[in-house]
Design a protein around this motif. Structure first.
Motif, PDB file in Angstrom:
ATOM      1  N   ARG A 152       0.872  -1.184   0.000  1.00  0.00           N
ATOM      2  CA  ARG A 152       0.000   0.000   0.000  1.00  0.00           C
ATOM      3  C   ARG A 152       0.902   1.226   0.000  1.00  0.00           C
ATOM      4  O   ARG A 152       1.936   1.252   0.691  1.00  0.00           O
ATOM      5  CB  ARG A 152      -0.881  -0.023   1.254  1.00  0.00           C
ATOM      6  CG  ARG A 152      -1.934   1.082   1.301  1.00  0.00           C
ATOM      7  CD  ARG A 152      -3.126   0.749   0.451  1.00  0.00           C
ATOM      8  NE  ARG A 152      -4.234   1.669   0.636  1.00  0.00           N
ATOM      9  CZ  ARG A 152      -4.623   2.563  -0.299  1.00  0.00           C
ATOM     10  NH1 ARG A 152      -3.994   2.668  -1.463  1.00  0.00           N
ATOM     11  NH2 ARG A 152      -5.655   3.346  -0.069  1.00  0.00           N
ATOM     12  N   PHE A 200     -11.958  -1.839   1.513  1.00  0.00           N
ATOM     13  CA  PHE A 200     -12.378  -2.363   2.818  1.00  0.00           C
ATOM     14  C   PHE A 200     -11.232  -2.367   3.837  1.00  0.00           C
ATOM     15  O   PHE A 200     -10.064  -2.388   3.473  1.00  0.00           O
ATOM     16  CB  PHE A 200     -12.963  -3.777   2.686  1.00  0.00           C
ATOM     17  CG  PHE A 200     -12.074  -4.773   1.972  1.00  0.00           C
ATOM     18  CD1 PHE A 200     -11.004  -5.380   2.623  1.00  0.00           C
ATOM     19  CD2 PHE A 200     -12.306  -5.113   0.644  1.00  0.00           C
ATOM     20  CE1 PHE A 200     -10.190  -6.301   1.973  1.00  0.00           C
ATOM     21  CE2 PHE A 200     -11.500  -6.036  -0.023  1.00  0.00           C
ATOM     22  CZ  PHE A 200     -10.438  -6.626   0.644  1.00  0.00           C
ATOM     23  N   ILE A 221     -15.616   3.860   8.611  1.00  0.00           N
ATOM     24  CA  ILE A 221     -16.774   4.066   9.482  1.00  0.00           C
ATOM     25  C   ILE A 221     -17.353   2.697   9.879  1.00  0.00           C
ATOM     26  O   ILE A 221     -17.842   2.521  10.995  1.00  0.00           O
ATOM     27  CB  ILE A 221     -17.839   4.940   8.772  1.00  0.00           C
ATOM     28  CG1 ILE A 221     -17.226   6.276   8.297  1.00  0.00           C
ATOM     29  CG2 ILE A 221     -19.043   5.160   9.677  1.00  0.00           C
ATOM     30  CD1 ILE A 221     -16.858   7.265   9.365  1.00  0.00           C
ATOM     31  N   CYS A 256     -14.444  -5.204   6.231  1.00  0.00           N
ATOM     32  CA  CYS A 256     -15.687  -4.433   6.392  1.00  0.00           C
ATOM     33  C   CYS A 256     -15.640  -3.147   5.585  1.00  0.00           C
ATOM     34  O   CYS A 256     -14.575  -2.566   5.372  1.00  0.00           O
ATOM     35  CB  CYS A 256     -15.939  -4.146   7.867  1.00  0.00           C
ATOM     36  SG  CYS A 256     -14.704  -3.115   8.646  1.00  0.00           S
TER      37      CYS A 256
HETATM   38  N1  PLP Z   1     -10.495   1.281   2.829  1.00  0.00           N
HETATM   39  C1  PLP Z   1     -10.676   1.784   1.576  1.00  0.00           C
HETATM   40  C2  PLP Z   1      -9.500   1.961   0.678  1.00  0.00           C
HETATM   41  C3  PLP Z   1     -11.977   2.126   1.151  1.00  0.00           C
HETATM   42  O1  PLP Z   1     -12.157   2.629  -0.082  1.00  0.00           O
HETATM   43  C4  PLP Z   1     -13.065   1.916   2.027  1.00  0.00           C
HETATM   44  C5  PLP Z   1     -14.440   2.245   1.633  1.00  0.00           C
HETATM   45  O2  PLP Z   1     -14.784   2.375   0.495  1.00  0.00           O
HETATM   46  C6  PLP Z   1     -12.828   1.372   3.293  1.00  0.00           C
HETATM   47  C7  PLP Z   1     -11.517   1.093   3.671  1.00  0.00           C
HETATM   48  C8  PLP Z   1     -13.965   1.133   4.262  1.00  0.00           C
HETATM   49  O3  PLP Z   1     -14.402   2.350   4.815  1.00  0.00           O
HETATM   50  P1  PLP Z   1     -15.913   2.603   5.267  1.00  0.00           P
HETATM   51  O4  PLP Z   1     -16.244   1.560   6.273  1.00  0.00           O
HETATM   52  O5  PLP Z   1     -15.917   3.968   5.834  1.00  0.00           O
HETATM   53  O6  PLP Z   1     -16.752   2.466   4.037  1.00  0.00           O
END
Ligand code: PLP
Length: 309
Positions: A152, A200, A221, A256
Protein backbone atom coordinates in the motif's frame (compact mmCIF):
# COMPACT_ATOMS: atom_id res chain seq x y z
CA UNK A 1 -39.82 5.50 -14.88
CA UNK A 2 -41.21 8.93 -14.06
CA UNK A 3 -44.93 9.45 -14.65
CA UNK A 4 -44.71 13.03 -15.97
CA UNK A 5 -42.98 12.87 -19.43
CA UNK A 6 -41.59 16.41 -18.93
CA UNK A 7 -39.86 15.42 -15.67
CA UNK A 8 -36.28 14.12 -15.93
CA UNK A 9 -36.00 10.40 -15.15
CA UNK A 10 -33.98 9.99 -11.94
CA UNK A 11 -34.82 6.32 -11.45
CA UNK A 12 -31.27 5.10 -12.31
CA UNK A 13 -29.82 7.59 -9.85
CA UNK A 14 -29.47 11.32 -9.27
CA UNK A 15 -26.52 13.70 -9.05
CA UNK A 16 -25.73 17.19 -7.83
CA UNK A 17 -22.82 19.00 -9.46
CA UNK A 18 -21.83 22.42 -8.12
CA UNK A 19 -25.38 23.67 -7.64
CA UNK A 20 -27.30 21.70 -10.29
CA UNK A 21 -29.31 18.47 -10.01
CA UNK A 22 -29.51 15.99 -12.88
CA UNK A 23 -30.20 12.33 -13.70
CA UNK A 24 -27.09 10.20 -13.13
CA UNK A 25 -26.62 9.52 -16.88
CA UNK A 26 -26.09 13.27 -17.43
CA UNK A 27 -23.53 13.67 -14.63
CA UNK A 28 -20.00 14.07 -15.98
CA UNK A 29 -16.69 15.78 -15.26
CA UNK A 30 -14.80 17.82 -17.90
CA UNK A 31 -11.64 15.97 -18.98
CA UNK A 32 -9.55 19.10 -18.31
CA UNK A 33 -10.45 19.17 -14.60
CA UNK A 34 -7.66 18.31 -12.19
CA UNK A 35 -10.02 16.03 -10.29
CA UNK A 36 -9.80 13.78 -13.36
CA UNK A 37 -6.32 14.58 -14.75
CA UNK A 38 -4.50 14.41 -11.39
CA UNK A 39 -6.82 12.40 -9.13
CA UNK A 40 -7.03 15.70 -7.25
CA UNK A 41 -10.19 14.64 -5.48
CA UNK A 42 -11.44 13.34 -2.16
CA UNK A 43 -14.72 11.62 -1.47
CA UNK A 44 -16.84 9.81 1.07
CA UNK A 45 -19.50 7.16 0.64
CA UNK A 46 -22.45 6.87 2.99
CA UNK A 47 -24.85 3.98 2.65
CA UNK A 48 -28.63 4.17 2.55
CA UNK A 49 -30.25 0.88 3.53
CA UNK A 50 -34.02 0.45 3.56
CA UNK A 51 -34.65 4.20 3.64
CA UNK A 52 -32.03 5.16 6.26
CA UNK A 53 -28.60 6.75 6.07
CA UNK A 54 -26.05 4.95 8.28
CA UNK A 55 -23.83 7.15 10.45
CA UNK A 56 -24.46 10.23 8.31
CA UNK A 57 -22.74 12.67 10.69
CA UNK A 58 -19.64 10.46 10.93
CA UNK A 59 -19.33 10.50 7.13
CA UNK A 60 -19.81 14.28 7.00
CA UNK A 61 -17.13 14.73 9.67
CA UNK A 62 -14.65 12.48 7.83
CA UNK A 63 -15.39 14.22 4.51
CA UNK A 64 -14.68 17.60 6.14
CA UNK A 65 -11.34 16.33 7.47
CA UNK A 66 -10.43 14.87 4.05
CA UNK A 67 -11.14 18.19 2.31
CA UNK A 68 -9.00 20.02 4.87
CA UNK A 69 -6.15 17.53 4.26
CA UNK A 70 -6.31 18.33 0.53
CA UNK A 71 -6.69 22.12 1.10
CA UNK A 72 -10.10 22.17 -0.55
CA UNK A 73 -12.77 24.68 0.46
CA UNK A 74 -15.90 24.31 -1.68
CA UNK A 75 -18.89 26.58 -1.06
CA UNK A 76 -21.21 23.99 0.60
CA UNK A 77 -21.48 23.87 4.40
CA UNK A 78 -22.20 20.60 6.24
CA UNK A 79 -25.86 21.67 6.48
CA UNK A 80 -25.94 22.28 2.72
CA UNK A 81 -24.40 18.86 2.14
CA UNK A 82 -26.91 17.18 4.42
CA UNK A 83 -29.78 18.75 2.44
CA UNK A 84 -28.17 17.78 -0.90
CA UNK A 85 -27.65 14.19 0.27
CA UNK A 86 -31.31 13.87 1.22
CA UNK A 87 -32.37 15.46 -2.07
CA UNK A 88 -30.34 13.20 -4.41
CA UNK A 89 -31.63 10.08 -2.65
CA UNK A 90 -35.19 11.44 -2.63
CA UNK A 91 -35.00 12.31 -6.35
CA UNK A 92 -33.79 8.79 -7.16
CA UNK A 93 -36.50 7.28 -4.97
CA UNK A 94 -33.99 4.57 -4.02
CA UNK A 95 -34.58 2.76 -0.72
CA UNK A 96 -31.05 1.29 -0.69
CA UNK A 97 -28.33 3.37 -2.29
CA UNK A 98 -24.62 4.03 -2.63
CA UNK A 99 -24.35 7.75 -1.94
CA UNK A 100 -21.10 9.50 -2.69
CA UNK A 101 -20.02 13.04 -1.81
CA UNK A 102 -16.98 14.20 -3.73
CA UNK A 103 -14.82 17.31 -3.87
CA UNK A 104 -12.47 17.91 -6.78
CA UNK A 105 -10.38 20.68 -8.24
CA UNK A 106 -11.44 22.19 -11.55
CA UNK A 107 -9.01 24.17 -13.78
CA UNK A 108 -6.60 27.04 -13.12
CA UNK A 109 -8.30 30.43 -13.40
CA UNK A 110 -7.04 32.75 -16.20
CA UNK A 111 -4.11 34.86 -15.06
CA UNK A 112 -3.63 32.84 -11.86
CA UNK A 113 -0.61 30.62 -11.09
CA UNK A 114 -0.81 26.99 -12.17
CA UNK A 115 -0.82 25.86 -8.54
CA UNK A 116 -3.55 23.86 -6.75
CA UNK A 117 -4.01 26.68 -4.23
CA UNK A 118 -5.52 28.77 -7.04
CA UNK A 119 -7.68 26.07 -8.61
CA UNK A 120 -11.27 26.19 -7.30
CA UNK A 121 -12.70 23.02 -5.81
CA UNK A 122 -16.34 22.05 -6.22
CA UNK A 123 -18.76 19.42 -4.96
CA UNK A 124 -20.45 16.44 -6.56
CA UNK A 125 -23.01 14.29 -4.74
CA UNK A 126 -24.59 11.23 -6.29
CA UNK A 127 -26.99 8.45 -5.39
CA UNK A 128 -27.05 5.21 -7.35
CA UNK A 129 -28.48 1.77 -6.52
CA UNK A 130 -26.75 -0.03 -3.62
CA UNK A 131 -23.35 -1.53 -4.47
CA UNK A 132 -21.86 -4.72 -2.91
CA UNK A 133 -18.03 -4.77 -2.80
CA UNK A 134 -18.38 -8.56 -2.45
CA UNK A 135 -21.60 -10.19 -3.67
CA UNK A 136 -23.86 -11.64 -0.93
CA UNK A 137 -23.01 -15.24 -2.00
CA UNK A 138 -19.31 -14.48 -1.43
CA UNK A 139 -20.08 -12.99 1.98
CA UNK A 140 -21.93 -16.22 2.89
CA UNK A 141 -19.12 -18.57 1.79
CA UNK A 142 -16.33 -16.25 2.92
CA UNK A 143 -13.90 -14.22 0.80
CA UNK A 144 -10.77 -15.89 -0.53
CA UNK A 145 -8.00 -13.43 0.30
CA UNK A 146 -4.33 -13.20 -0.60
CA UNK A 147 -1.57 -10.93 0.72
CA UNK A 148 -0.23 -8.99 -2.27
CA UNK A 149 3.41 -8.33 -3.07
CA UNK A 150 2.34 -4.80 -4.00
CA UNK A 151 2.60 -2.65 -0.85
CA UNK A 152 0.00 0.00 0.00
CA UNK A 153 1.31 3.47 -0.83
CA UNK A 154 2.80 4.87 2.42
CA UNK A 155 0.89 7.57 4.33
CA UNK A 156 4.00 9.76 3.96
CA UNK A 157 3.17 9.92 0.22
CA UNK A 158 -0.63 9.78 0.07
CA UNK A 159 -2.65 10.06 3.30
CA UNK A 160 -5.04 7.07 3.24
CA UNK A 161 -7.18 8.66 5.98
CA UNK A 162 -8.34 11.16 3.34
CA UNK A 163 -10.41 8.86 1.12
CA UNK A 164 -9.01 9.16 -2.38
CA UNK A 165 -8.93 7.85 -5.95
CA UNK A 166 -5.20 6.91 -5.89
CA UNK A 167 -6.06 3.29 -6.53
CA UNK A 168 -2.94 2.31 -8.56
CA UNK A 169 -1.60 0.01 -5.81
CA UNK A 170 -5.04 -1.46 -4.97
CA UNK A 171 -5.76 -2.14 -8.65
CA UNK A 172 -2.34 -3.75 -9.20
CA UNK A 173 -2.87 -5.95 -6.13
CA UNK A 174 -6.24 -7.10 -7.53
CA UNK A 175 -4.44 -8.43 -10.63
CA UNK A 176 -2.10 -10.36 -8.32
CA UNK A 177 -5.20 -11.82 -6.67
CA UNK A 178 -6.60 -12.82 -10.06
CA UNK A 179 -3.38 -14.69 -10.90
CA UNK A 180 -3.78 -16.96 -7.88
CA UNK A 181 -7.57 -17.20 -8.24
CA UNK A 182 -8.24 -15.29 -5.00
CA UNK A 183 -11.20 -12.93 -4.73
CA UNK A 184 -9.42 -10.01 -3.12
CA UNK A 185 -5.95 -8.84 -2.15
CA UNK A 186 -5.03 -7.31 1.17
CA UNK A 187 -1.99 -5.07 1.02
CA UNK A 188 0.97 -4.93 3.40
CA UNK A 189 2.87 -1.74 4.11
CA UNK A 190 6.57 -1.42 3.28
CA UNK A 191 7.44 -3.12 6.61
CA UNK A 192 5.17 -6.12 5.89
CA UNK A 193 2.26 -5.18 8.20
CA UNK A 194 -1.28 -5.46 6.85
CA UNK A 195 -3.01 -2.20 5.92
CA UNK A 196 -6.33 -2.66 4.04
CA UNK A 197 -7.80 -3.97 0.80
CA UNK A 198 -9.43 -2.44 -2.27
CA UNK A 199 -12.41 -0.77 -0.63
CA UNK A 200 -12.38 -2.36 2.82
CA UNK A 201 -10.67 -2.53 6.23
CA UNK A 202 -9.34 -5.76 7.72
CA UNK A 203 -9.74 -7.51 11.09
CA UNK A 204 -8.21 -10.74 12.40
CA UNK A 205 -9.31 -12.89 15.34
CA UNK A 206 -6.88 -15.07 17.29
CA UNK A 207 -7.71 -16.79 20.61
CA UNK A 208 -10.87 -14.65 20.84
CA UNK A 209 -8.98 -11.34 20.56
CA UNK A 210 -10.03 -9.07 17.68
CA UNK A 211 -7.27 -7.02 16.01
CA UNK A 212 -7.16 -4.38 13.29
CA UNK A 213 -4.22 -2.47 11.75
CA UNK A 214 -3.31 0.76 13.48
CA UNK A 215 -2.10 2.62 10.39
CA UNK A 216 -1.74 2.58 6.64
CA UNK A 217 -5.45 2.56 5.78
CA UNK A 218 -8.67 4.52 5.95
CA UNK A 219 -10.30 5.07 9.35
CA UNK A 220 -13.35 3.21 8.11
CA UNK A 221 -16.77 4.07 9.48
CA UNK A 222 -17.75 0.38 9.35
CA UNK A 223 -14.49 -0.39 11.21
CA UNK A 224 -15.71 2.01 13.90
CA UNK A 225 -18.98 0.07 14.01
CA UNK A 226 -17.03 -3.20 14.44
CA UNK A 227 -15.20 -1.60 17.37
CA UNK A 228 -18.60 -0.87 18.94
CA UNK A 229 -19.67 -4.48 18.34
CA UNK A 230 -16.51 -5.68 20.13
CA UNK A 231 -17.53 -3.59 23.13
CA UNK A 232 -21.12 -4.85 22.97
CA UNK A 233 -19.92 -8.46 22.89
CA UNK A 234 -17.26 -7.94 25.58
CA UNK A 235 -14.49 -8.97 23.19
CA UNK A 236 -10.96 -7.64 23.56
CA UNK A 237 -9.94 -5.33 20.71
CA UNK A 238 -6.36 -4.51 19.75
CA UNK A 239 -5.51 -1.72 17.31
CA UNK A 240 -1.90 -2.41 16.41
CA UNK A 241 0.55 -3.56 13.76
CA UNK A 242 -0.47 -6.94 12.30
CA UNK A 243 2.39 -8.68 10.42
CA UNK A 244 1.32 -10.50 7.23
CA UNK A 245 2.58 -13.80 8.69
CA UNK A 246 0.39 -13.33 11.75
CA UNK A 247 -2.76 -12.81 9.71
CA UNK A 248 -1.95 -15.87 7.58
CA UNK A 249 -2.19 -17.90 10.81
CA UNK A 250 -5.21 -16.16 12.35
CA UNK A 251 -8.24 -18.16 13.55
CA UNK A 252 -10.57 -15.86 11.64
CA UNK A 253 -10.34 -12.88 9.29
CA UNK A 254 -13.09 -10.54 8.24
CA UNK A 255 -13.21 -7.30 6.28
CA UNK A 256 -15.69 -4.43 6.39
CA UNK A 257 -16.94 -1.55 4.32
CA UNK A 258 -19.93 0.72 3.77
CA UNK A 259 -20.79 -1.09 0.54
CA UNK A 260 -21.23 -4.53 2.10
CA UNK A 261 -21.03 -4.32 5.89
CA UNK A 262 -19.09 -7.18 7.49
CA UNK A 263 -17.48 -9.53 4.97
CA UNK A 264 -15.93 -12.69 6.49
CA UNK A 265 -13.01 -14.50 4.83
CA UNK A 266 -12.71 -18.28 4.57
CA UNK A 267 -9.26 -18.52 2.91
CA UNK A 268 -6.00 -16.61 3.05
CA UNK A 269 -3.13 -17.40 0.67
CA UNK A 270 -4.73 -20.80 0.04
CA UNK A 271 -5.00 -21.69 3.75
CA UNK A 272 -8.52 -22.71 4.78
CA UNK A 273 -10.02 -21.00 7.85
CA UNK A 274 -12.90 -22.31 9.98
CA UNK A 275 -13.87 -25.27 7.75
CA UNK A 276 -13.92 -23.04 4.68
CA UNK A 277 -16.76 -20.93 6.08
CA UNK A 278 -17.03 -17.67 8.06
CA UNK A 279 -15.74 -18.23 11.60
CA UNK A 280 -18.03 -17.91 14.65
CA UNK A 281 -17.04 -14.36 15.68
CA UNK A 282 -17.18 -13.11 12.07
CA UNK A 283 -20.62 -14.73 11.71
CA UNK A 284 -21.83 -13.18 14.97
CA UNK A 285 -20.64 -9.72 13.90
CA UNK A 286 -22.21 -10.09 10.45
CA UNK A 287 -25.57 -11.05 11.98
CA UNK A 288 -25.44 -8.42 14.74
CA UNK A 289 -24.46 -5.70 12.28
CA UNK A 290 -27.54 -6.20 10.09
CA UNK A 291 -29.89 -6.93 13.00
CA UNK A 292 -28.83 -3.66 14.66
CA UNK A 293 -29.19 -1.79 11.36
CA UNK A 294 -32.77 -3.11 11.08
CA UNK A 295 -33.40 -1.80 14.62
CA UNK A 296 -32.29 1.72 13.61
CA UNK A 297 -28.67 1.70 14.83
CA UNK A 298 -27.06 5.08 13.91
CA UNK A 299 -29.87 5.57 11.39
CA UNK A 300 -31.12 8.84 9.87
CA UNK A 301 -34.34 8.39 7.86
CA UNK A 302 -34.10 9.79 4.34
CA UNK A 303 -36.45 12.74 3.86
CA UNK A 304 -38.13 11.61 0.65
CA UNK A 305 -40.21 14.82 0.59
CA UNK A 306 -36.95 16.66 -0.31
CA UNK A 307 -37.51 15.57 -3.93
CA UNK A 308 -40.27 18.15 -4.25
CA UNK A 309 -38.15 21.15 -3.14
N1 PLP B 1 -10.50 1.28 2.83
C1 PLP B 1 -10.68 1.78 1.58
C2 PLP B 1 -9.50 1.96 0.68
C3 PLP B 1 -11.98 2.13 1.15
O1 PLP B 1 -12.16 2.63 -0.08
C4 PLP B 1 -13.06 1.92 2.03
C5 PLP B 1 -14.44 2.25 1.63
O2 PLP B 1 -14.78 2.37 0.49
C6 PLP B 1 -12.83 1.37 3.29
C7 PLP B 1 -11.52 1.09 3.67
C8 PLP B 1 -13.96 1.13 4.26
O3 PLP B 1 -14.40 2.35 4.81
P1 PLP B 1 -15.91 2.60 5.27
O4 PLP B 1 -16.24 1.56 6.27
O5 PLP B 1 -15.92 3.97 5.83
O6 PLP B 1 -16.75 2.47 4.04
Amino acid sequence: MTEDPKMPDFSAGAAYIDGRYMPIAEASVPVTHWGYRRSDVTYDVVGVWEGNFFRLDDHLTRFRASRAELHMAPKETDDDLRAILHRVVALSGLQSAYVSMECLRSVPLPGKPRHPAYVPAYTIVLAIPWVWVAPPEMIERGMHLMVSKTPRIPPQCVEPRAKNFHWGDLTRAQFEALEVEADFAILPDLAGNITEGPGFNVFSVTDGVVSTPIRGGLDGITRLSVMELCEEQGLKLEVREIPADEIRNADEIFTCTTAGGIMPASRIDGRILSNDRPGPISRLFLDRFWAKRAEGWHATPVDYSAAAE
